[in-house]
Scaffold this active site. Structure first.
Site, mmCIF file in Angstrom:
data_model
loop_
_atom_site.group_PDB
_atom_site.id
_atom_site.type_symbol
_atom_site.label_atom_id
_atom_site.label_comp_id
_atom_site.label_asym_id
_atom_site.label_seq_id
_atom_site.Cartn_x
_atom_site.Cartn_y
_atom_site.Cartn_z
ATOM 1 N N LYS A 125 0.827 -1.217 0.000
ATOM 2 C CA LYS A 125 0.000 0.000 0.000
ATOM 3 C C LYS A 125 0.852 1.254 0.000
ATOM 4 O O LYS A 125 0.492 2.258 -0.611
ATOM 5 C CB LYS A 125 -0.947 0.010 1.207
ATOM 6 C CG LYS A 125 -2.123 -0.927 1.045
ATOM 7 C CD LYS A 125 -3.256 -0.543 1.976
ATOM 8 C CE LYS A 125 -4.481 -1.421 1.748
ATOM 9 N NZ LYS A 125 -5.539 -1.175 2.713
ATOM 10 N N LYS A 208 -4.769 -10.118 -7.270
ATOM 11 C CA LYS A 208 -5.997 -10.184 -6.471
ATOM 12 C C LYS A 208 -7.076 -9.261 -7.047
ATOM 13 O O LYS A 208 -6.745 -8.166 -7.513
ATOM 14 C CB LYS A 208 -5.646 -9.740 -5.048
ATOM 15 C CG LYS A 208 -6.686 -10.038 -4.011
ATOM 16 C CD LYS A 208 -6.282 -9.483 -2.646
ATOM 17 C CE LYS A 208 -6.537 -8.002 -2.544
ATOM 18 N NZ LYS A 208 -6.561 -7.464 -1.185
ATOM 19 N N LYS A 211 -10.627 -3.437 -5.187
ATOM 20 C CA LYS A 211 -11.329 -2.198 -5.515
ATOM 21 C C LYS A 211 -10.373 -1.132 -6.005
ATOM 22 O O LYS A 211 -10.787 -0.143 -6.593
ATOM 23 C CB LYS A 211 -12.166 -1.711 -4.323
ATOM 24 C CG LYS A 211 -11.462 -1.641 -3.001
ATOM 25 C CD LYS A 211 -12.497 -1.397 -1.880
ATOM 26 C CE LYS A 211 -12.081 -2.066 -0.579
ATOM 27 N NZ LYS A 211 -13.081 -2.223 0.407
HETATM 28 P P1 AMP Z 1 -10.860 -5.006 2.438
HETATM 29 O O1 AMP Z 1 -11.777 -4.587 1.361
HETATM 30 O O2 AMP Z 1 -9.425 -4.999 2.026
HETATM 31 O O3 AMP Z 1 -11.153 -4.329 3.748
HETATM 32 O O4 AMP Z 1 -11.163 -6.543 2.669
HETATM 33 C C1 AMP Z 1 -12.292 -6.984 3.387
HETATM 34 C C2 AMP Z 1 -12.329 -8.481 3.443
HETATM 35 O O5 AMP Z 1 -12.481 -9.011 2.119
HETATM 36 C C3 AMP Z 1 -11.048 -9.111 4.010
HETATM 37 O O6 AMP Z 1 -11.412 -10.239 4.781
HETATM 38 C C4 AMP Z 1 -10.310 -9.525 2.781
HETATM 39 O O7 AMP Z 1 -9.445 -10.605 3.033
HETATM 40 C C5 AMP Z 1 -11.442 -9.940 1.848
HETATM 41 N N1 AMP Z 1 -11.050 -9.800 0.441
HETATM 42 C C6 AMP Z 1 -10.726 -8.647 -0.211
HETATM 43 N N2 AMP Z 1 -10.415 -8.896 -1.500
HETATM 44 C C7 AMP Z 1 -10.527 -10.245 -1.663
HETATM 45 C C8 AMP Z 1 -10.329 -11.139 -2.776
HETATM 46 N N3 AMP Z 1 -9.971 -10.687 -3.972
HETATM 47 N N4 AMP Z 1 -10.552 -12.448 -2.573
HETATM 48 C C9 AMP Z 1 -10.938 -12.926 -1.368
HETATM 49 N N5 AMP Z 1 -11.144 -12.147 -0.285
HETATM 50 C C10 AMP Z 1 -10.934 -10.829 -0.433
#
Ligand code: AMP
Ligand code: TRP
Length: 344
Positions: A125, A208, A211
């Site tokens: 990041k 991955k 967003k």
């Molecule tokens: P975040 O949007 O980074 O706060 O992620 C929120 C949750 O979604 C966390 O548990 C992440 O591990 C999961 N997550 C985010 N992107 C992915 C992805 N591409 N595949 C699986 N889990 C994800």
């Protein structure tokens, strides 16, 4: 054997799930399959379930205040639209419960610089300009540990990318217990797995789904309409081979692996079972099946999200009620922590 290497003492703790998602906008299919869908499943198991809109984590990177507030509500709406039941789970905003930031400070004093410097998410990041990253972004995993341990949570469902942060949470609990000669914080179990622990970009199966990817074609957003979903899946990268009948045939084929995993996770099936059904098909036949399944699952959720967003006072009330309940659990744990460390 030193105290620090004793096995996980979660036995005496109540089975409690905690997880959080950042309201940084644009929830993706990765968030849904890797996290939210599993949050919903766990509320029907034998757990107390606590889910948090981690707004204090979001501000580790500057957020427009109006948009942050909107995103927090949208995230709460998407939890509920995905099946989170506020009578079964506690749902609230992190900033509404003071114990998170307070315990976060205590953990800043427990975690070591060397541990934090190993965090790959910070490196990703902060990028090349790490000197200009906020101190909060660097300290973020200590706040995440506080989120979890302020509830003595024993299980944390997350996507694969959070594994390292959960290891750090365990290290913080172990060090705290050791340094203060107590058996106070549980050594939390990560709950990572299933076919969609890591949903990949539709444009590049080695990255991955995120967003923050500059290409909107790389992801399916929870608010995408049916046409957009169909178009993105149609354009998703594949290879020139057909689909195999066994998982071994997906090895080294990141894009094929990803699309099959998404299909399996959306339908609550194993990859093995899916391949028995689709083995031998070409992508031109499989993609329309994936489109149909994705729309079937996602469109009721986005419709319900839109409906919930029509009644903001009700949504805010629900989050406030959740915060009251969350406070009842975390405040005594914070007070006991203060007692242990000799403050207050
Ligand atoms: P975040 O949007 O980074 O706060 O992620 C929120 C949750 O979604 C966390 O548990 C992440 O591990 C999961 N997550 C985010 N992107 C992915 C992805 N591409 N595949 C699986 N889990 C994800
Ligand atoms: N760090 C997580 C992410 O970026 C979000 C998060 C914050 C979290 N606190 C948490 C997840 C506590 C699980 C438990 O996805």
């Amino acid at each position: 054997m030193s105290k620090a290497s004793k096995p996980a003492p979660i036995g005496k703790f109540k089975k409690r799930v905690f997880s959080g998602v950042q309201p940084s906008g644009g929830l993706t299919l990765g968030n849904y399959l890797g996290a939210i869908k599993r949050f919903v499943q766990m509320q029907d198991d034998d757990f107390e379930t606590i889910y948090c809109v981690v707004d204090l984590h979001a501000i580790t990177v500057w957020q427009n205040p109006k948009i942050l507030r909107q995103n927090s509500r949208e995230l709460a709406a998407s939890f509920i639209a995905s099946g989170l039941d506020p009578t079964k789970s506690i749902l609230f905003n992190q900033s509404a419960v003071p114990a998170h930031a307070q315990l976060g400070w205590v953990f800043n004093c427990v975690a070591r610089m060397g541990w934090m410097q190993r965090m790959t998410q910070f490196k990703d990041k902060a990028g090349k300009n790490a000197q200009n990253a906020s101190l909060g972004l660097f300290g973020y995993p200590a706040l995440m540990a506080a989120d979890i341990l302020a509830y003595h949570a024993t299980h944390v469902p997350v996507g694969d990318d959070q594994k390292q942060h959960l290891e750090l949470t365990r290290d913080i609990a172990i060090k705290f217990n050791h340094d203060y000669e107590v058996d106070f914080f549980p050594i939390t179990e990560p709950v990572i797995g299933g076919p969609a622990a890591r949903v990949m970009s539709l444009r590049d199966g080695t990255k991955k789904m995120s967003k923050s990817d500059p290409s909107d074609l790389s992801r399916i957003n929870m608010t995408d309409n049916s046409d957009l979903i169909a178009n993105k899946i149609k354009k998703a990268k594949t290879d020139q081979h057909g689909l195999p009948s066994e998982p071994k045939g997906l090895e080294g084929r990141a894009e094929a692996q990803n699309l099959v995993s998404i299909y399996a996770a959306l339908g609550n099936e194993s990859i093995e079972n899916v391949l028995k059904e689709i083995g031998g098909k070409q992508f031109s036949e499989f993609k329309p099946m994936l489109v149909e399944r994705a729309i079937e699952v996602l469109s009721p959720i986005s419709r319900e999200m839109a409906r919930l967003m029509q009644d903001i006072p009700q949504l805010d009330k629900l989050l406030d009620d959740g915060a009251l309940k969350a406070n009842l659990i975390s405040e005594p744990i914070l007070q006991k922590t203060f007692d242990i460390i000799g403050v207050r």
